[in-house]
Design an enzyme around this catalytic site. Structure first.
Site, PDB file in Angstrom:
ATOM      1  CB  SER A   1      -1.008   0.138   1.465  1.00  0.00           C
ATOM      2  OG  SER A   1      -1.543   1.465   1.008  1.00  0.00           O
TER       3      SER A   1
ATOM      4  CE1 TYR B   1      -4.198  -2.067   4.727  1.00  0.00           C
ATOM      5  CE2 TYR B   1      -3.698  -0.221   3.892  1.00  0.00           C
ATOM      6  CZ  TYR B   1      -4.393  -1.671   3.439  1.00  0.00           C
ATOM      7  OH  TYR B   1      -4.623  -1.982   1.843  1.00  0.00           O
TER       8      TYR B   1
END
Length: 257
Positions: free
Chosen positions: A149, A162
Site C-alpha cells: 500500500s 494497517y
C-alpha cells in the site's frame, strides 16, 4: 485470449471483487488458469469466475478464512479440492498473488488490541504461511506478487495499524526475493494508492469533493482503478518481469510527490 501461460495456474487471494477480481481477470486473459480465493462472499466469487469464463478464460473459486489459526493449511486444502473439481490437478502453480487484506481504522490511542491482532492475522500472518506452504508447489521461475500500500510512504495516522502490516509485507518481499532467487522465483510488491473499489465506496463514490481531492493529490490527476493495479501485477507475473525482484512498485499514480 493468450496461449502463453496455458496449463499454468495463478492463485489470487481475496479475488472475489475489487483489485483482486481485476487481477484475476487480467491473469486469466493472459492465459493462466486462475484460482479465485475468497473469504465470505460466494456469490461474488462465482460472479468473478463466470465473467472470466464468459471472456474465454479459465478459473475456479475456493474458500478459506484467512483469520483462522490454520489459515494456510485450510487455504491449500480448499484449493486442492476445488482444483480437482475443476479438472486442473497436475497443472503447474506459476503465480501467487497475496492480495487479500483488511483495513481497520483508528489512531494508535484508539486502536484495540483485538482489532490489531485480527488485522495482523489476515494481512501478515496469512501471506507468510500461505507462501511457506506454497513453496513446494511453486514452479522454479515462478512469481510471487504481494499487494502492499502507498501508506508505507504516505502517512495516514488514522490507519496506523494497517500501515504497519503493509510495511511488514514490504520487508517480507525484499527478504523472500533474496531467499528464492536461486530458484529463479521473483518476489515483488505492488503499492496502490486510493482505488475506486467497494472498500472505498462509502466515502468516495458519488462524493465529488472526495474525488476531486484525491485527483488533485496525484500526479496523473485521477482516482486509481482496479485495472491499473492489475496491469502492473500482470507485468510482474509475465516473462517480461523476469529481471525484477525484491521491489515494491509504487502504484499510487504519483500521489503526494
Amino acid at each position: 485470449m493468450s496461449e502463453t501461460n496455458k496449463d499454468q495456474i495463478a492463485v489470487v487471494t481475496g479475488a472475489s471483487r475489487g483489485i483482486g477480481a481485476a487481477i484475476a481477470s487480467r491473469l486469466a486473459a493472459d492465459g493462466f488458469t486462475v484460482g479465485i480465493h475468497y473469504g465470505r462472499d460466494t456469490d461474488a466469487a462465482d460472479a468473478t469466475v463466470a465473467a472470466i469464463e464468459d471472456a474465454g478464460g479459465k478459473a475456479f473459486a475456493f474458500r478459506a478464512d484467512l483469520a483462522a489459526g490454520t489459515a494456510a493449511e485450510d487455504f491449500w486444502a480448499s484449493f486442492d479440492k476445488a482444483a480437482a473439481g475443476a479438472g486442473v490437478i497436475g497443472q503447474s502453480l506459476k503465480v501467487l498473488v497475496n492480495n487479500a487484506g483488511v483495513t481497520l481504522r483508528g489512531a494508535i490511542e484508539d486502536f484495540s488490541r483485538e482489532d490489531f491482532l485480527a488485522q495482523q492475522a489476515v494481512n501478515v500472518n496469512a501471506p507468510y504461511f500461505i507462501v511457506k506452504e506454497a513453496l513446494p508447489r511453486l514452479a522454479d521461475g515462478g512469481r510471487i506478487v504481494n499487494i502492499s500500500s502507498g501508506v508505507t510512504r504516505i502517512a495516514f495516522p488514522e490507519i496506523i495499524g494497517y500501515a504497519l502490516t503493509k510495511g511488514a509485507i514490504d520487508a517480507f518481499t525484499l527478504t523472500l526475493a533474496k531467499h528464492l532467487g536461486p530458484r529463479g522465483i521473483t518476489v515483488n510488491a505492488v503499492a496502490p494508492g486510493v482505488v475506486d473499489t467497494d472498500i472505498n465506496a462509502s466515502w468516495l463514490r458519488g462524493n465529488q469533493d472526495a474525488i476531486d481531492g484525491v485527483s488533485a493529490s496525484t500526479a496523473l490527476g485521477r482516482v486509481g482503478q482496479p485495472e491499473d493495479i492489475a496491469s502492473i501485477v500482470a507485468f510482474l507475473a509475465s516473462d517480461d518481469g523476469r529481471w525484477v525482484t525484491g521491489q515494491t512498485v509504487d502504484a499510487t499514480g504519483g500521489t503526494n510527490l
